[in-house]
Design a protein around this motif. Structure first.
Motif, PDB file in Angstrom:
ATOM      1  N   LYS A  81       3.398  10.789   0.348  1.00 10.09           N
ATOM      2  CA  LYS A  81       1.914  10.363   0.460  1.00 10.09           C
ATOM      3  C   LYS A  81       1.597   9.051   0.918  1.00 10.09           C
ATOM      4  CE  LYS A  81       0.405  14.822  -0.996  1.00 10.09           C
ATOM      5  NZ  LYS A  81      -1.262  15.181  -2.168  1.00 10.09           N
ATOM      6  N   ILE A  82       2.802   8.497  -0.075  1.00 12.96           N
ATOM      7  CA  ILE A  82       2.213   6.800  -0.200  1.00 12.96           C
ATOM      8  C   ILE A  82       3.217   6.873   1.280  1.00 12.96           C
ATOM      9  CG2 ILE A  82       3.332   4.742  -1.109  1.00 12.96           C
ATOM     10  CD1 ILE A  82       0.485   6.064  -2.433  1.00 12.96           C
ATOM     11  N   ILE A  83       4.143   7.122   1.243  1.00  9.65           N
ATOM     12  CA  ILE A  83       5.416   6.704   3.135  1.00  9.65           C
ATOM     13  C   ILE A  83       3.998   7.087   3.917  1.00  9.65           C
ATOM     14  CG2 ILE A  83       7.046   6.628   3.690  1.00  9.65           C
ATOM     15  CD1 ILE A  83       8.566   7.759   1.509  1.00  9.65           C
ATOM     16  N   VAL A  84       3.600   7.610   3.904  1.00  9.06           N
ATOM     17  CA  VAL A  84       3.278   8.172   5.271  1.00  9.06           C
ATOM     18  C   VAL A  84       1.618   7.097   5.307  1.00  9.06           C
ATOM     19  CG1 VAL A  84       2.075   9.976   6.351  1.00  9.06           C
ATOM     20  CG2 VAL A  84       3.653  10.224   5.532  1.00  9.06           C
ATOM     21  N   LEU A  85       0.939   7.221   3.980  1.00  5.70           N
ATOM     22  CA  LEU A  85      -0.934   6.430   3.838  1.00  5.70           C
ATOM     23  C   LEU A  85      -0.131   5.053   4.078  1.00  5.70           C
ATOM     24  CD1 LEU A  85      -1.734   8.379   1.300  1.00  5.70           C
ATOM     25  CD2 LEU A  85      -2.942   8.364   3.342  1.00  5.70           C
ATOM     26  N   SER A  86       1.061   4.975   4.206  1.00  7.01           N
ATOM     27  CA  SER A  86       1.325   3.261   3.947  1.00  7.01           C
ATOM     28  C   SER A  86       1.356   2.441   5.638  1.00  7.01           C
ATOM     29  CB  SER A  86       2.401   2.470   3.108  1.00  7.01           C
ATOM     30  OG  SER A  86       3.202   1.283   3.232  1.00  7.01           O
ATOM     31  N   ILE A  87       2.738   3.009   6.531  1.00  5.85           N
ATOM     32  CA  ILE A  87       3.645   2.834   6.984  1.00  5.85           C
ATOM     33  C   ILE A  87       2.667   3.472   8.396  1.00  5.85           C
ATOM     34  CG2 ILE A  87       5.122   2.288   8.761  1.00  5.85           C
ATOM     35  CD1 ILE A  87       7.062   3.314   6.377  1.00  5.85           C
ATOM     36  N   ALA A  88       1.852   4.638   8.643  1.00  7.68           N
ATOM     37  CA  ALA A  88       1.221   4.812   9.392  1.00  7.68           C
ATOM     38  C   ALA A  88      -0.708   4.269   9.264  1.00  7.68           C
ATOM     39  CB  ALA A  88       1.111   6.575   9.966  1.00  7.68           C
ATOM     40  N   GLY A  89      -0.411   4.227   8.448  1.00  7.75           N
ATOM     41  CA  GLY A  89      -2.131   4.484   7.780  1.00  7.75           C
ATOM     42  C   GLY A  89      -2.057   1.442   8.536  1.00  7.75           C
ATOM     43  N   ALA A  90      -0.706   1.535   9.041  1.00  6.16           N
ATOM     44  CA  ALA A  90      -1.084   0.156   9.405  1.00  6.16           C
ATOM     45  C   ALA A  90      -1.270  -0.077  10.431  1.00  6.16           C
ATOM     46  CB  ALA A  90       0.307  -0.777   8.922  1.00  6.16           C
ATOM     47  N   VAL A  91      -0.805   1.333  11.561  1.00  9.18           N
ATOM     48  CA  VAL A  91      -1.241   1.390  13.073  1.00  9.18           C
ATOM     49  C   VAL A  91      -2.433   0.948  13.147  1.00  9.18           C
ATOM     50  CG1 VAL A  91      -1.251   2.960  15.272  1.00  9.18           C
ATOM     51  CG2 VAL A  91       0.348   3.306  13.084  1.00  9.18           C
ATOM     52  N   PRO A  92      -3.772   1.700  13.245  1.00  4.73           N
ATOM     53  CA  PRO A  92      -5.120   0.673  13.630  1.00  4.73           C
ATOM     54  C   PRO A  92      -4.510  -0.996  13.053  1.00  4.73           C
ATOM     55  CG  PRO A  92      -5.305   2.701  11.855  1.00  4.73           C
ATOM     56  CD  PRO A  92      -4.098   2.174  11.741  1.00  4.73           C
ATOM     57  N   PHE A  93      -4.781  -1.589  12.096  1.00  7.48           N
ATOM     58  CA  PHE A  93      -4.772  -2.919  12.058  1.00  7.48           C
ATOM     59  C   PHE A  93      -3.908  -3.658  12.990  1.00  7.48           C
ATOM     60  CE2 PHE A  93      -6.191  -0.989   7.775  1.00  7.48           C
ATOM     61  CZ  PHE A  93      -7.342  -1.643   7.759  1.00  7.48           C
ATOM     62  N   SER A  94      -2.315  -2.810  12.822  1.00 12.34           N
ATOM     63  CA  SER A  94      -1.162  -3.672  13.708  1.00 12.34           C
ATOM     64  C   SER A  94      -1.677  -3.903  15.751  1.00 12.34           C
ATOM     65  CB  SER A  94       0.070  -3.165  13.704  1.00 12.34           C
ATOM     66  OG  SER A  94       0.380  -1.957  13.542  1.00 12.34           O
ATOM     67  N   LEU A  95      -1.791  -2.270  16.305  1.00 10.49           N
ATOM     68  CA  LEU A  95      -2.562  -2.348  17.147  1.00 10.49           C
ATOM     69  C   LEU A  95      -3.800  -3.533  17.706  1.00 10.49           C
ATOM     70  CD1 LEU A  95      -2.319   1.244  17.316  1.00 10.49           C
ATOM     71  CD2 LEU A  95      -1.205  -0.585  19.090  1.00 10.49           C
ATOM     72  N   VAL A  96      -5.103  -3.828  16.941  1.00 10.87           N
ATOM     73  CA  VAL A  96      -5.745  -4.977  16.906  1.00 10.87           C
ATOM     74  C   VAL A  96      -5.767  -6.276  17.034  1.00 10.87           C
ATOM     75  CG1 VAL A  96      -7.459  -3.022  16.376  1.00 10.87           C
ATOM     76  CG2 VAL A  96      -6.759  -4.391  14.850  1.00 10.87           C
ATOM     77  N   LEU A  97      -4.899  -6.223  15.893  1.00  9.98           N
ATOM     78  CA  LEU A  97      -4.423  -7.691  15.291  1.00  9.98           C
ATOM     79  C   LEU A  97      -3.667  -8.562  16.403  1.00  9.98           C
ATOM     80  CD1 LEU A  97      -4.389  -9.354  12.566  1.00  9.98           C
ATOM     81  CD2 LEU A  97      -1.791  -8.772  13.018  1.00  9.98           C
ATOM     82  N   PRO A  98      -3.216  -8.436  17.831  1.00 13.10           N
ATOM     83  CA  PRO A  98      -3.086  -9.586  18.817  1.00 13.10           C
ATOM     84  C   PRO A  98      -4.675  -9.944  19.658  1.00 13.10           C
ATOM     85  CG  PRO A  98      -1.448  -7.894  18.949  1.00 13.10           C
ATOM     86  CD  PRO A  98      -2.305  -7.091  17.662  1.00 13.10           C
TER      87      PRO A  98
END
Length: 389
Positions: free
Chosen positions: A265-282
């Motif tokens: 659960k932590i692996i899923v929440l961590s890496i996949a959960g970072a997607v919204p932040f990584s996509l909007v950052l640039p």
């Protein structure tokens, strides 16, 4: 202490460049030599120590790093520096898999917490590089690398104290009549071997993708801030510092939470959960970058230590190999990925690269295919009572 010595090498680049007449290609080879030995060789070392664990191998590896530090301080040429860096890399490759095994024995029922403490120690050591450059290497020059031998000496003293305890653990966990402590009786595995192989392949690929993204941000995002937002070099360090600092905090809490809700659960929440932040950052205004990149670092790195423990969970009889694959090979490949991203940035521009790597955390969705870690009996408990009949 180990990762602090590794941090000395890049911290010395600007100091070594002029007196040794190094060009950028030679600097790149030095960095490559460190990464290829310290990271990519870890699975091979882990495979060897799984078959024949040697408690005093860790202080031996640290002694190699000490010789490497002396070599850098006194090196008269590029080739001597390269040899010294290889010694540091080999020492680190020897230390890490055995260190992970010590953590595994010491963890009790808190494997996630213990591994997170271990990884946080490494992250803090790595973060000392800018401070060492500012306060030691710039004032003292190349000879200042001798101060790094203090890290090695302190680590050797600690490891010599740990080795007898580690040796006792290996004996205690050995079933009666078994001469090789690496062949302790474990249940073969509840999962079929083929499924373990598939799961490990997925896990290494996930860590590989995370490492590429982490390398892209930690190495090149500052240039994106300078070019895209007009920040100065000093101002561009602030978001990067927030990312790295939040990552250290996330590494710790990720291990703690994994003990409570499960590693998958932590692996899923961590890496996949970072997607919204990584996509909007640039695409964010400057004012929103600071909280966003801090949240991104915290979430992304919360699975850093958990991935190691999960690999050990999949391969309980090959703890060193599992650790080497996740902290060594996959993370080392991420460092090589930084070279690829740098070349791509020269060709396509830094903005395009930052927008492109934003999709890398999507690889984390593959974690949904990993087997659950909550469906198996605690391995240590089975060994403890099974070995005694």
């Amino acid at each position: 202490m180990n990762d602090s010595m590794q941090a000395v090498v890049p911290a010395l680049f600007t100091v070594l460049e002029k007196p040794l007449h190094l060009n950028y290609a030679q600097v790149g080879w030095i960095s490559f030599a460190l990464n290829i030995t310290s990271s990519v060789l870890q699975p091979a070392v882990g495979l060897y120590t799984d078959r024949a664990s040697k408690p005093y191998l860790m202080p031996f590896g640290m002694a190699m790093s000490l010789l490497g530090m002396v070599g850098i301080a006194l090196a008269p040429s590029f080739w001597v520096v390269l040899l010294a860096v290889l010694l540091i890399g080999f020492g680190s490759a020897i230390f890490h898999p055995e260190g992970s095994r010590v953590v595994y024995f010491a963890a009790g029922n808190k494997l996630g917490f213990a591994q997170s403490v271990y990884q946080v120690g490494g992250n803090v050591g790595s973060s000392l590089a800018p401070l060492m450059t500012l306060f030691v290497f710039v004032p003292l020059g190349q000879i200042g690398a001798l101060w790094g031998t203090l890290f090695a000496a302190a680590a050797i003293v600690v490891l010599l104290a740990v080795a007898p305890w580690y040796k006792k653990q290996l004996v205690d966990w050995r079933p009666p009549g078994e001469d090789d402590p690496a062949k302790r009786i474990y249940p073969d595995t509840v999962l079929p071997r083929k499924r373990v192989a598939v799961a490990m392949t997925l896990l290494v690929f996930i860590v590989f993708g995370r490492s590429w993204y982490y390398s892209g941000i930690s190495n090149y995002y500052q240039f994106f801030l300078i070019n895209h937002y007009g920040l100065s070099a000093k101002q561009a360090q602030i978001p990067l510092f927030l990312f790295l600092l939040a990552g250290v905090v996330g590494t710790f809490f990720g291990g703690v939470w994994a003990d409570r809700i499960g590693m998958k659960k932590i692996i899923v929440l961590s890496i996949a959960g970072a997607v919204p932040f990584s996509l909007v950052l640039p695409h964010l205004p400057l004012v929103w970058i600071y909280p966003t990149i801090a949240a991104l670092g915290f979430i992304l790195m919360s699975s850093f230590s958990v991935a190691v423990v999960y690999a050990q969970h999949l391969m309980p009889t090959q703890v060193g190999m599992a650790s080497g694959l996740t902290t060594g090979l996959a993370f080392g490949m991420g460092a090589i990925g930084a070279v690829v991203l740098g070349k791509a940035a020269d060709l396509f521009g830094m903005t395009s690269i930052m927008q492109g790597i934003a999709f890398l955390p999507l690889i984390g969705l593959l974690a949904l295919q990993l087997p659950s870690d909550r469906q198996r009996t605690d391995i240590k408990r089975m060994v403890k009572y099974g070995a005694k009949g």
